[in-house]
Enzyme design. Sequence first.
Site, PDB file in Angstrom:
ATOM      1  N   LYS A   1      -0.249  11.708 -24.566  1.00  0.00           N
ATOM      2  CA  LYS A   1      -1.668  11.402 -24.343  1.00  0.00           C
ATOM      3  C   LYS A   1      -1.879  10.900 -22.911  1.00  0.00           C
ATOM      4  CE  LYS A   1      -0.663   6.903 -26.317  1.00  0.00           C
ATOM      5  NZ  LYS A   1      -0.449   6.172 -27.577  1.00  0.00           N
TER       6      LYS A   1
ATOM      7  N   TYR B   1      -7.206  -7.535   4.841  1.00  0.00           N
ATOM      8  CA  TYR B   1      -8.418  -8.224   4.407  1.00  0.00           C
ATOM      9  C   TYR B   1      -8.156  -9.705   4.183  1.00  0.00           C
ATOM     10  CZ  TYR B   1     -11.010  -3.895   3.592  1.00  0.00           C
ATOM     11  OH  TYR B   1     -11.668  -2.703   3.743  1.00  0.00           O
TER      12      TYR B   1
END
Length: 347
Positions: free
Chosen positions: A38, A247
């Site tokens: 899956k 950042y």
Amino acid sequence: MSAFTPQVRLRLDGQALAANWCSLARLSGNAATGAAVKANAYGLGAREVVARLSNAGCRDFFVAHWGEAEAIADIVTPGQIAVLNGVRHEDVRAVIALGAVPVLSTPHQIATWKAASGGRCHLMLDTGINRLGIGPEQMDPELFQGLEIDILASHLASADENNPQNASQLSHFIAMSAGIKANRKSLANSAGIMLGNGFHFELTRPGLALYGGMARDDMADHIAQVVYPEALILQTRLLKAGDTVGYNATFTCHDTMRVATAAIGYADGYARGLSGLGRFTHDGKLLPVIGRVSMDLVTLDISTAPEIVEGQWIDVQYELANISELSGRSQYELLTGLGTRSSRYWT
Ligand SMILES: *Cc1c(COP(=O)(O)O)cnc(C)c1O
């Protein structure tokens, strides 16, 4: 296929995948061993994985959605594909036409399937995870009459721990399945296989461990890494003491330092939690991630590898159990989060 060079790619070890399935088949004793494929085979690519596992001898494939069954129905016998999320009335004609087999989980789905004369099906019993399946309060012998059940399944909630819930689910499964006619019974996922013969029945359904995940610590000797991410170096620079990286300037250089920017970020599944913690490697040298992981980029300390230049590929350390611990993400998330922007190639 894009005409452009990818900047991030996944090397996938096909031999390791097949070897992991064989190890799990050995550990499953007399039971047959299926495969959970899956979510695009946990992000690796369902068609490639299914073709390889089919070659290795796997005959039972588990997906969640019908679209996932459709995507592999031309490379294996459709009847070998089980669809875990069941069947809805509006899909039933297309389901029968496709020939993959629904795992029925509710009285409503059972009624839908009987009304459509759908034929062979699988049945999920809920023995305590309280997620999908017929629960003890819904057990009614009449419910199952007229169903042609191939796999009678249940799913373990805590198989990755030594938890009394395992024994409890096992005994509920045995008790609940006693009156139900089915060809085969199946309970164990990857971790469940390690709980011993009593949990194996006729079929096991590993997912995570196929792809190199350590579902339990005691699997380490049996399972090999399959997924090796690689990223392109876009730029290198020399920083001086006091310069900061990324950042919010979470990293400050204490000394002169050579750094490199690589084209992988959290949009590619490289967890932001690896900021300041992750490692890359080049020729056996460890290159620490410094500062924040950005969406498309990370910065690396390459002081020990001055040979690294723009345009080179470098390896991302991605040993799942270890990266899970560092990042706080589950091994399942680390796999299924691998981005669609990465190219994938098998070796
Ligand atoms: C996903 C899934 C599996 C595989 O579980 P792993 O922990 O990845 O081995 C098996 N059975 C069911 C019902 C599942 O949903």
